[in-house]
Scaffold this motif. Structure first.
Motif, PDB file in Angstrom:
ATOM      1  N   LYS A  42       0.839  -1.201   0.000  1.00  0.00           N
ATOM      2  CA  LYS A  42       0.000   0.000   0.000  1.00  0.00           C
ATOM      3  C   LYS A  42       0.872   1.249   0.000  1.00  0.00           C
ATOM      4  O   LYS A  42       1.889   1.310   0.698  1.00  0.00           O
ATOM      5  CB  LYS A  42      -0.918   0.020   1.216  1.00  0.00           C
ATOM      6  N   LEU A  43       0.450   2.227  -0.763  1.00  0.00           N
ATOM      7  CA  LEU A  43       1.165   3.497  -0.827  1.00  0.00           C
ATOM      8  C   LEU A  43       1.300   4.110   0.566  1.00  0.00           C
ATOM      9  O   LEU A  43       2.357   4.624   0.932  1.00  0.00           O
ATOM     10  CB  LEU A  43       0.448   4.451  -1.785  1.00  0.00           C
ATOM     11  N   SER A  44       0.249   4.030   1.357  1.00  0.00           N
ATOM     12  CA  SER A  44       0.278   4.613   2.704  1.00  0.00           C
ATOM     13  C   SER A  44       1.354   3.971   3.580  1.00  0.00           C
ATOM     14  O   SER A  44       1.983   4.652   4.387  1.00  0.00           O
ATOM     15  CB  SER A  44      -1.090   4.480   3.369  1.00  0.00           C
ATOM     16  N   HIS A  45       1.586   2.669   3.422  1.00  0.00           N
ATOM     17  CA  HIS A  45       2.610   1.993   4.224  1.00  0.00           C
ATOM     18  C   HIS A  45       4.002   2.518   3.885  1.00  0.00           C
ATOM     19  O   HIS A  45       4.814   2.751   4.783  1.00  0.00           O
ATOM     20  CB  HIS A  45       2.560   0.482   4.016  1.00  0.00           C
ATOM     21  N   ILE A  46       4.260   2.688   2.609  1.00  0.00           N
ATOM     22  CA  ILE A  46       5.574   3.186   2.189  1.00  0.00           C
ATOM     23  C   ILE A  46       5.767   4.609   2.696  1.00  0.00           C
ATOM     24  O   ILE A  46       6.837   4.959   3.203  1.00  0.00           O
ATOM     25  CB  ILE A  46       5.731   3.113   0.652  1.00  0.00           C
TER      26      ILE A  46
END
Length: 142
Positions: free
Chosen positions: A76-80
């Motif tokens: 997920k983009l949010s995790h990165i």
């Protein structure tokens, strides 16, 4: 909103590796840096961080390099963004505990969380598909 360079470069490096998924062909850092316009001195540190976070693996040798070990749909983009320093919405001088109760810092933190929750819906499979579609689009401008 200011995206920290480290976060941007981590996302670009992951995108480049996602574009070859599911082929585990190692990509050399120089190639990733050139294709995604990432300064090589930053890319080395980012690839090491991505490896320690469990997203990529590497092989040594002339044909060695980095390759993705997590399916793009699971990244997920949010995790990165969280793992590489956030969105930069809270001023650095206010991130320590001294300003924890400051009204504006609380607002920026809330905005940051709202944005990150919306980014939970975007994974790197989506980003790679968008990138591939843009590369396949031919422009006939005169």
């Amino acid at each position: 909103m200011k995206i920290p360079a480290k976060t941007e470069y981590a996302c670009r490096a992951l995108l480049e590796l996602c574009l070859t998924w599911p082929n585990p062909i190692p990509r050399q850092g120089v190639d990733i840096a050139q294709r995604q316009k990432i300064p090589t001195q930053f890319l080395t540190h980012i690839l090491i961080a991505l490896k320690s976070l469990g997203y990529v693996a590497s092989t040594r040798g002339q044909a060695g390099g980095y390759y993705l070990i997590v399916p793009p749909r699971d990244i997920k983009l949010s995790h990165i963004i969280r793992q590489f320093g956030g969105l930069g919405l809270v001023p650095e001088e206010k991130r320590d505990n001294v300003y924890k109760e400051d009204a504006m810092s609380l607002i920026w933190s809330q905005v940051n969380e709202i944005v990150l929750k919306s980014l939970d819906k975007i994974n790197f499979e989506d980003i790679a598909l968008q990138s591939q579609q843009r590369m396949e689009t031919v422009s006939f401008e005169i």
